[in-house]
Every structure is written in structure tokens, then in C-alpha cells.
Design a protein around this motif. Structure first.
Motif, mmCIF file in Angstrom:
data_model
loop_
_atom_site.group_PDB
_atom_site.id
_atom_site.type_symbol
_atom_site.label_atom_id
_atom_site.label_comp_id
_atom_site.label_asym_id
_atom_site.label_seq_id
_atom_site.Cartn_x
_atom_site.Cartn_y
_atom_site.Cartn_z
ATOM 1 N N VAL A 46 87.571 111.827 34.540
ATOM 2 C CA VAL A 46 87.346 110.658 33.689
ATOM 3 C C VAL A 46 86.870 109.537 34.595
ATOM 4 C CG1 VAL A 46 88.375 109.022 32.082
ATOM 5 C CG2 VAL A 46 89.197 111.387 32.124
ATOM 6 N N ARG A 47 85.795 108.888 34.185
ATOM 7 C CA ARG A 47 85.292 107.766 34.967
ATOM 8 C C ARG A 47 84.831 106.669 34.020
ATOM 9 N NH1 ARG A 47 80.634 111.389 35.416
ATOM 10 N NH2 ARG A 47 78.862 110.329 34.477
ATOM 11 N N THR A 48 84.703 105.473 34.533
ATOM 12 C CA THR A 48 84.201 104.350 33.748
ATOM 13 C C THR A 48 82.841 103.958 34.301
ATOM 14 O OG1 THR A 48 86.436 103.572 33.314
ATOM 15 C CG2 THR A 48 84.669 102.010 32.954
ATOM 16 N N GLU A 49 81.863 103.925 33.428
ATOM 17 C CA GLU A 49 80.506 103.552 33.807
ATOM 18 C C GLU A 49 80.390 102.039 33.936
ATOM 19 O OE1 GLU A 49 77.712 105.699 34.303
ATOM 20 O OE2 GLU A 49 79.321 107.156 34.370
ATOM 21 N N ILE A 50 79.338 101.582 34.581
ATOM 22 C CA ILE A 50 79.086 100.152 34.727
ATOM 23 C C ILE A 50 78.989 99.485 33.354
ATOM 24 C CG2 ILE A 50 77.391 98.446 35.516
ATOM 25 C CD1 ILE A 50 76.754 100.375 37.821
ATOM 26 N N SER A 51 78.454 100.212 32.380
ATOM 27 C CA SER A 51 78.311 99.670 31.025
ATOM 28 C C SER A 51 79.651 99.506 30.325
ATOM 29 C CB SER A 51 77.418 100.590 30.191
ATOM 30 O OG SER A 51 78.064 101.844 30.005
ATOM 31 N N GLY A 52 80.710 100.041 30.917
ATOM 32 C CA GLY A 52 82.031 99.949 30.318
ATOM 33 C C GLY A 52 82.439 101.178 29.534
ATOM 34 N N ALA A 53 81.536 102.120 29.371
ATOM 35 C CA ALA A 53 81.872 103.347 28.637
ATOM 36 C C ALA A 53 82.808 104.215 29.468
ATOM 37 C CB ALA A 53 80.609 104.132 28.308
ATOM 38 N N ARG A 54 83.750 104.838 28.812
ATOM 39 C CA ARG A 54 84.633 105.803 29.472
ATOM 40 C C ARG A 54 83.988 107.172 29.294
ATOM 41 N NH1 ARG A 54 90.304 105.294 30.496
ATOM 42 N NH2 ARG A 54 89.693 103.124 30.702
ATOM 43 N N VAL A 55 83.696 107.854 30.403
ATOM 44 C CA VAL A 55 83.025 109.151 30.375
ATOM 45 C C VAL A 55 84.017 110.231 30.794
ATOM 46 C CG1 VAL A 55 81.129 110.542 31.289
ATOM 47 C CG2 VAL A 55 80.817 108.082 30.937
ATOM 48 N N ILE A 56 84.187 111.219 29.932
ATOM 49 C CA ILE A 56 85.023 112.372 30.248
ATOM 50 C C ILE A 56 84.080 113.532 30.519
ATOM 51 C CG2 ILE A 56 86.777 113.970 29.402
ATOM 52 C CD1 ILE A 56 87.822 111.684 27.647
ATOM 53 N N VAL A 57 84.097 113.998 31.756
ATOM 54 C CA VAL A 57 83.206 115.087 32.175
ATOM 55 C C VAL A 57 84.010 116.385 32.121
ATOM 56 C CG1 VAL A 57 81.738 115.981 34.007
ATOM 57 C CG2 VAL A 57 81.956 113.498 33.676
ATOM 58 N N CYS A 58 83.616 117.260 31.214
ATOM 59 C CA CYS A 58 84.309 118.535 31.015
ATOM 60 C C CYS A 58 83.567 119.630 31.776
ATOM 61 C CB CYS A 58 84.349 118.882 29.537
ATOM 62 S SG CYS A 58 85.118 117.633 28.505
ATOM 63 N N THR A 59 84.327 120.480 32.459
ATOM 64 C CA THR A 59 83.732 121.593 33.194
ATOM 65 C C THR A 59 84.523 122.860 32.924
ATOM 66 O OG1 THR A 59 85.053 121.087 35.144
ATOM 67 C CG2 THR A 59 82.862 120.114 35.050
ATOM 68 N N ARG A 60 83.889 123.961 33.152
ATOM 69 C CA ARG A 60 84.470 125.296 33.048
ATOM 70 C C ARG A 60 84.825 125.661 31.619
ATOM 71 N NH1 ARG A 60 87.631 124.845 38.683
ATOM 72 N NH2 ARG A 60 87.495 122.649 38.264
ATOM 73 N N GLN A 61 86.034 126.159 31.402
ATOM 74 C CA GLN A 61 86.418 126.714 30.103
ATOM 75 C C GLN A 61 87.478 125.870 29.414
ATOM 76 O OE1 GLN A 61 87.591 130.800 30.566
ATOM 77 N NE2 GLN A 61 85.741 131.344 31.675
ATOM 78 N N PHE A 62 87.368 125.816 28.081
ATOM 79 C CA PHE A 62 88.386 125.166 27.262
ATOM 80 C C PHE A 62 88.769 126.127 26.142
ATOM 81 C CE2 PHE A 62 86.613 121.547 29.379
ATOM 82 C CZ PHE A 62 87.702 120.722 29.565
ATOM 83 N N ALA A 64 90.185 106.440 23.985
ATOM 84 C CA ALA A 64 89.992 105.765 22.704
ATOM 85 C C ALA A 64 90.929 104.567 22.577
ATOM 86 C CB ALA A 64 90.220 106.750 21.560
ATOM 87 N N ALA A 65 92.145 104.689 23.075
ATOM 88 C CA ALA A 65 93.112 103.590 23.004
ATOM 89 C C ALA A 65 92.686 102.403 23.860
ATOM 90 C CB ALA A 65 94.488 104.080 23.431
ATOM 91 N N SER A 66 91.850 102.649 24.864
ATOM 92 C CA SER A 66 91.408 101.569 25.744
ATOM 93 C C SER A 66 90.408 100.653 25.048
ATOM 94 C CB SER A 66 90.785 102.133 27.022
ATOM 95 O OG SER A 66 89.500 102.671 26.744
ATOM 96 N N GLY A 67 89.856 101.116 23.941
ATOM 97 C CA GLY A 67 88.871 100.323 23.220
ATOM 98 C C GLY A 67 87.461 100.446 23.767
ATOM 99 N N GLN A 68 87.302 101.230 24.824
ATOM 100 C CA GLN A 68 85.972 101.423 25.401
ATOM 101 C C GLN A 68 85.232 102.509 24.636
ATOM 102 O OE1 GLN A 68 87.636 102.258 29.315
ATOM 103 N NE2 GLN A 68 86.384 100.601 30.129
ATOM 104 N N ARG A 69 83.903 102.458 24.724
ATOM 105 C CA ARG A 69 83.096 103.526 24.144
ATOM 106 C C ARG A 69 83.421 104.806 24.881
ATOM 107 N NH1 ARG A 69 77.136 102.486 24.851
ATOM 108 N NH2 ARG A 69 77.461 103.659 26.746
ATOM 109 N N LEU A 70 83.497 105.910 24.166
ATOM 110 C CA LEU A 70 83.873 107.201 24.736
ATOM 111 C C LEU A 70 82.673 108.139 24.722
ATOM 112 C CD1 LEU A 70 85.946 109.267 25.744
ATOM 113 C CD2 LEU A 70 86.570 109.679 23.362
ATOM 114 N N VAL A 71 82.401 108.739 25.885
ATOM 115 C CA VAL A 71 81.317 109.709 26.023
ATOM 116 C C VAL A 71 81.923 110.998 26.562
ATOM 117 C CG1 VAL A 71 79.156 110.258 27.205
ATOM 118 C CG2 VAL A 71 79.638 107.897 26.505
ATOM 119 N N LEU A 72 81.648 112.106 25.888
ATOM 120 C CA LEU A 72 82.067 113.417 26.380
ATOM 121 C C LEU A 72 80.848 114.131 26.952
ATOM 122 C CD1 LEU A 72 84.407 114.787 23.571
ATOM 123 C CD2 LEU A 72 85.051 113.821 25.767
#
Length: 66
Positions: free
Chosen positions: A3-19, A35-43
Motif C-alpha cells: 500500500v502506498r500513497t501517491e503524490i496526488s493523495g490517492a491510496r494505491v493498493i498493489v496486488c501481486t500473485r494469488q488471491f 477507504a476509511a482514510s477518505g483518500q481515493r482508492l486505486v487497486l
């Protein structure tokens, strides 16, 4: 998964491998926190090699969706 936060403020969750039904809980927790942080969420699922019904269900009908 990272999970990282972009300069734009979006929270990015980078998924790898298997789920699957045994591992999707970690993704769910990360999404709920983001989502609770109020930031835009990107998967980013570009590096997911396998996702079963639990993963797809999470992406389509999760309660954190707006």
C-alpha cells in the motif's frame, strides 16, 4: 501486496500473485483502511496471477465501494 500513497493523495493498493478464499482477508482489511482514510482508492491488479471467486466477489460487491 503493498500500500502506498501517491503524490496526488490517492491510496494505491498493489496486488501481486494469488488471491483466494484463504488470502483475500488481507486485501479486504487494506481496502477498508484505505477507504476509511477518505483518500481515493486505486487497486492495481496487473500482477495478480490467480484470483478465485472470493477475489472477484471482493472486487465487485464489497461494502467499501461507493
Amino acid at each position: 501486496m503493498t500500500v502506498r500513497t501517491e503524490i496526488s493523495g490517492a491510496r494505491v493498493i498493489v496486488c501481486t500473485r494469488q488471491f483466494d478464499v484463504d488470502t483475500v482477508a488481507a486485501l479486504s482489511t487494506a481496502c477498508e483502511r484505505a477507504a476509511a482514510s477518505g483518500q481515493r482508492l486505486v487497486l492495481d491488479v496487473a500482477d495478480v496471477t490467480f484470483g478465485d471467486y472470493a477475489f472477484l466477489d471482493h472486487l465487485t460487491v464489497s461494502p467499501w465501494q461507493w
